[in-house]
Design an enzyme around this catalytic site. Structure first.
Site, PDB file in Angstrom:
ATOM      1  N   GLU A  83      -3.540   0.563   7.037  1.00 55.66           N
ATOM      2  CA  GLU A  83      -3.658   2.025   6.891  1.00 55.66           C
ATOM      3  C   GLU A  83      -5.091   2.430   6.563  1.00 55.66           C
ATOM      4  OE1 GLU A  83      -0.732   3.758   4.258  1.00 55.66           O
ATOM      5  OE2 GLU A  83      -1.839   5.634   4.132  1.00 55.66           O
ATOM      6  N   LYS A 267       4.699   5.160  -3.633  1.00 52.53           N
ATOM      7  CA  LYS A 267       4.250   4.595  -2.345  1.00 52.53           C
ATOM      8  C   LYS A 267       2.735   4.471  -2.345  1.00 52.53           C
ATOM      9  CE  LYS A 267       2.989   4.466   2.163  1.00 52.53           C
ATOM     10  NZ  LYS A 267       1.629   4.647   2.712  1.00 52.53           N
ATOM     11  N   ASP A 283       4.600 -12.657  -2.044  1.00 52.48           N
ATOM     12  CA  ASP A 283       5.788 -12.090  -1.398  1.00 52.48           C
ATOM     13  C   ASP A 283       5.869 -10.601  -1.721  1.00 52.48           C
ATOM     14  OD1 ASP A 283       8.362 -11.279  -0.727  1.00 52.48           O
ATOM     15  OD2 ASP A 283       9.258 -13.197  -1.286  1.00 52.48           O
ATOM     16  N   HIS A 381      -8.798  12.027   4.844  1.00 51.32           N
ATOM     17  CA  HIS A 381      -7.912  11.164   5.615  1.00 51.32           C
ATOM     18  C   HIS A 381      -8.117  11.348   7.113  1.00 51.32           C
ATOM     19  CE1 HIS A 381      -4.472   8.495   5.455  1.00 51.32           C
ATOM     20  NE2 HIS A 381      -3.978   9.135   6.511  1.00 51.32           N
TER      21      HIS A 381
END
Ligand code: NDP
Length: 438
Positions: A83, A267, A283, A381
């Site tokens: 991202e 998130k 993991d 962004h």
């Protein structure tokens, strides 16, 4: 040697220069440098030994977050993520925390939980008492199969019981083995230990053991980070520092009280955490599962971080979450780049890795809520988004920058426009909207 991760203009250097700078920082060999640059590294032959039905490898970008100061020590932080904006944003946020003295962190002992599910019990509470009465011998038994973890000072730490009196399959007793896995994530050690204990649990309780497996809600193995940002560092042309502090605190509280916001807020935190977890060969599904379960521990999903204004008017933030990360085991030593990520971080301690990772989560969170609460997220962004669109539209090399410039200048950042610009600009090397600015 004192060295600083505050590397001004790191992003302006060429990829080769950045890679060499990091190579010097970590004392990498030329071969290791090749692994970083994707010239060598994980190959299909190695992949075949990692998973089943392998047909190849799948690469992702590896970036370096700068400016991290954690407990007075400087770190360059490797991050693997697809991202855009994440690495730039976290580096900028780490710089702000640096102005307030950097991150102060702590972590629990690396204690994992192994679960044993016992069914067909006549009296669940009586069975629980029997298990507790035999705690010492059960722990000693678990240590017999502990291997090098026990020799390194780890092993069984406690036995706990959780009677479940009603369920759709009847009552059951859940036995927890708390186990110090040292520098490993510890899945295999825990699973070995609980499988080994199962027959003894059946014998003691007269019940039938079904599952024997670790829990990914590793709430005994949390890491914490806290830091301060001076209000003056948050001032901008259109907002005073104190106003920015207030807006950011309000954004943080929004996530504390509203699960819809908390999900997006967390998130953003996991953008940073996952990137370090993947870079170090850990993991990330386990880390994700544990983080979100922990966020819902009180019955309502909430924020993993807290933000407040301190007595001096400055912004303070803290984060706490379970982070069962290893520096040995799993893919940490199998994936060539994972070993290098640890080398760049300069640690072989699982707890130090967890504390750095928590700091990254807090910095990533600040970057997001600062942007949202001040200028809005799209401004920064969209430029990175434009780069992705340019590449998706077929641009490469210096053409990427020219296509981005044109889209940003036009305020039209869309794939369709990028495709047209790629055609126009590729055949017109003279046309250069804002030369060299990208
Ligand atoms: P490994 O079993 O590969 O590695 C851990 C082992 O390394 C230890 O058991 C120990 O083995 C050895 N070791 C050597 N030095 C140390 C040290 N300093 N500290 C601790 N151990 C040391 O991996 P893990 O048990 O950590 O498991 C991680 C893997 O398990 C990940 O790939 C994960 O994806 C997977 N997994 C995850 C599950 C889940 O999250 N639910 C379930 C099952 C698997 P020895 O005693 O033999 O020397």
């Amino acid at each position: 040697m004192t060295r600083s991760s505050r590397i001004s203009g790191f992003y302006k250097r060429s990829l080769k220069e950045r890679s060499q700078l990091v190579g010097e920082w970590a004392g990498l060999t030329p071969h290791e440098q090749d692994v970083l640059e994707g010239l060598s590294g994980l190959n299909a032959g190695q992949a075949e030994h990692m998973i089943e039905n392998a047909i190849g490898v799948y690469a992702l970008p590896l970036g370096i977050a700068t400016n991290f100061l954690v407990n007075g020590k400087d770190y360059l932080v490797p991050m693997v993520i697809e991202e855009p904006s994440v690495v730039a944003a976290v580096s900028n946020a780490a710089r702000l925390f640096r102005e307030g003295g950097g991150f102060i962190t702590s972590s629990d002992e690396p204690i994992m939980i192994g679960q044993i599910q016992v069914l067909d019990l006549v009296d669940v509470n009586a069975a629980a008492e029997i298990v507790l009465a035999h705690k010492a011998e059960l722990m000693a038994e678990a240590d017999k199969v502990g291997g090098s973890i026990v020799r390194h000072g780890g092993g069984a730490r406690d036995i706990q019981v959780r009677p479940i009196l009603n369920s759709s399959v009847g009552p059951m007793l859940i036995v927890h083995l708390l186990y110090d896995t040292q520098d490993a994530m510890g899945a295999n050690a825990i699973n070995t230990a609980v499988e080994h204990l199962a027959p003894q649990i059946e014998m003691l309780t007269g019940g039938r053991v079904n599952l024997r497996i670790l829990s990914n809600l590793t709430d005994q193995r949390k890491a914490r980070a806290e830091g301060m940002i001076p209000a003056r560092e948050l001032a901008s042309d259109h907002m005073r520092g104190e106003e920015a502090v207030q807006s950011i605190v309000e954004a943080g509280v929004f996530a504390e009280v509203d699960p819809y916001r908390a999900t997006t807020h967390n998130k953003g935190i996991m953008n940073g955490i996952d990137a370090v977890v993947i870079a170090t060969g850990n993991d990330w599904r386990a880390i994700e599962a544990g983080a979100h379960a922990y966020a819902a521990r009180n019955g309502q999903y909430t924020s993993l971080s807290k933000w407040w204004q301190d007595a001096d008017g400055n912004l303070r933030g803290s984060i706490e979450l379970p982070l069962a990360l290893g520096t040995v085991g799993g893919a940490t030593k199998v994936h060539p780049a994972a070993g290098l990520a640890l080398k760049i971080l300069g640690t072989q301690s699982a707890r130090e890795l967890a504390e750095i990772t928590a700091s990254v989560g807090l910095a990533q969170n600040l970057a997001a809520i600062k942007a949202l609460a001040t200028e809005g997220i799209q401004r920064g962004h969209m430029r990175m988004h434009a780069r992705q669109l340019a590449v998706a539209a077929g641009a490469s090399g210096e053409l990427v920058g020219r296509v981005v410039q044109a889209m940003v200048k036009e305020g039209n950042i869309r794939l369709e426009r990028a495709k047209v610009l790629v055609l126009e600009l590729a055949s017109n090397p003279v046309y250069n909207p804002v030369a060299g600015a990208d």
